[in-house]
Design an enzyme around this catalytic site. Structure first.
Site, mmCIF file in Angstrom:
data_model
loop_
_atom_site.group_PDB
_atom_site.id
_atom_site.type_symbol
_atom_site.label_atom_id
_atom_site.label_comp_id
_atom_site.label_asym_id
_atom_site.label_seq_id
_atom_site.Cartn_x
_atom_site.Cartn_y
_atom_site.Cartn_z
ATOM 1 N N ASP A 24 30.952 39.447 45.092
ATOM 2 C CA ASP A 24 31.632 40.232 46.133
ATOM 3 C C ASP A 24 30.784 41.332 46.776
ATOM 4 O O ASP A 24 31.277 42.455 46.996
ATOM 5 C CB ASP A 24 32.910 40.863 45.547
ATOM 6 C CG ASP A 24 33.894 39.832 45.017
ATOM 7 O OD1 ASP A 24 33.623 38.631 45.148
ATOM 8 O OD2 ASP A 24 34.926 40.242 44.468
ATOM 9 N N LYS A 129 37.464 33.697 46.847
ATOM 10 C CA LYS A 129 38.412 33.816 45.736
ATOM 11 C C LYS A 129 39.524 34.784 46.120
ATOM 12 O O LYS A 129 39.269 35.813 46.758
ATOM 13 C CB LYS A 129 37.692 34.279 44.468
ATOM 14 C CG LYS A 129 37.067 35.669 44.548
ATOM 15 C CD LYS A 129 36.277 35.950 43.289
ATOM 16 C CE LYS A 129 35.685 37.327 43.220
ATOM 17 N NZ LYS A 129 36.588 38.450 43.271
ATOM 18 N N CYS A 162 35.981 43.165 39.503
ATOM 19 C CA CYS A 162 35.702 41.735 39.653
ATOM 20 C C CYS A 162 34.574 41.236 38.751
ATOM 21 O O CYS A 162 34.594 40.087 38.308
ATOM 22 C CB CYS A 162 35.424 41.418 41.111
ATOM 23 S SG CYS A 162 36.897 41.646 42.134
HETATM 24 N N1 TIU Z 1 35.336 42.877 43.989
HETATM 25 C C1 TIU Z 1 36.076 43.829 43.421
HETATM 26 O O1 TIU Z 1 35.660 44.417 42.442
HETATM 27 N N2 TIU Z 1 37.285 44.123 44.025
HETATM 28 C C2 TIU Z 1 37.902 45.353 43.951
HETATM 29 O O2 TIU Z 1 38.980 45.535 44.483
HETATM 30 N N3 TIU Z 1 37.218 46.345 43.277
HETATM 31 C C3 TIU Z 1 37.591 47.652 43.166
HETATM 32 O O3 TIU Z 1 36.930 48.362 42.423
HETATM 33 N N4 TIU Z 1 38.605 48.110 43.867
#
Ligand code: TIU
Length: 220
Positions: A24, A129, A162
């Site tokens: 991500d 995802k 994530c």
């Molecule tokens: N990719 C991921 O970690 N999504 C989140 O929403 N992370 C946060 O720390 N908010």
């Protein structure tokens, strides 16, 4: 076989059966105006890992390891976004709403795209995802099986959301996972540090951890 001097002990891996999973690394998490900022975070805390992530991906491509980029994003109708996820935080500009980077966390919008330094290259896998863990409601397990992947080198953001969810999901599915500590980051540095400790505690109950330099050294 390359062997990483990792915590809690050595991590040998065959590059032909190893994937780098970059979680991500999207504008929605790293840039002002995206989802991470809407949640009230200081998004500048994530940028410092980008150069190490670039080096990790270059090493993977040079050594024949698979490269997988995950992307947390929903379809335009939000059909794959649970109402509970959309409601969380009671944001004035939340998932699906129009923001400075386009509709927040929606596939195809500027914010859902990867930061420019880490754009996918030909041969990489891009996996959208809907959840935090990369195995939930995706074909990641099938993709790894099809390529004979048994070992994962994991980086990305955020460490305790994530990245940690994905590493735990992978560990339960039998993959040997190493968290690349300086290729992952959190809006909360203390959470990043705590996750590293949690992964490697109890004999590596979830997996291994090492900085990028130790992976590079394993090939030297
Ligand atoms: N990719 C991921 O970690 N999504 C989140 O929403 N992370 C946060 O720390 N908010």
């Amino acid at each position: 076989m390359p062997t990483v001097h990792a915590r809690p002990y050595d991590f040998p891996f065959d590059p032909a059966h190893t994937a780098v999973v970059m979680i991500d690394m999207q504008r929605d998490f790293l840039e002002p105006g995206g989802f991470g900022a809407m949640l009230g975070n200081d998004v500048s805390l994530l940028r410092p890992i980008v150069p190490a992530c670039v080096r990790l991906l270059a090493l993977a491509r040079a050594k024949g390891m698979a490269v997988i980029h995950t992307q947390e994003a929903h379809d335009a109708q939000l059909a794959d976004c649970p109402p509970s996820k959309r409601a969380r935080g009671a944001l004035s500009c939340g998932i699906g709403d129009p923001g400075p980077l386009g509709r927040v966390l929606v596939a195809g919008e500027p914010g859902a795209g990867f930061v420019p330094e880490l754009l996918p290259q030909p041969g990489d896998v891009v996996l959208r995802k809907p959840g935090k863990g990369a195995f939930h409601a995706t074909s990641l397990d099938a993709i790894l099986h099809a390529q004979g992947i048994t070992h994962l080198l994991i980086g990305g953001v955020t460490t305790e959301v994530c990245v940690q969810s994905t590493m735990r999901e992978a560990n339960d599915r039998g993959y040997e996972c190493l968290l690349v500590t300086d290729c992952a980051a959190s809006y909360f540095p203390q959470f990043h540090a705590a996750v590293v400790e949690m992964m490697v505690a109890q004999g590596g109950i979830v997996g291994w951890a090492a900085p990028l330099a130790e992976i590079e050294r394993a090939f030297a």
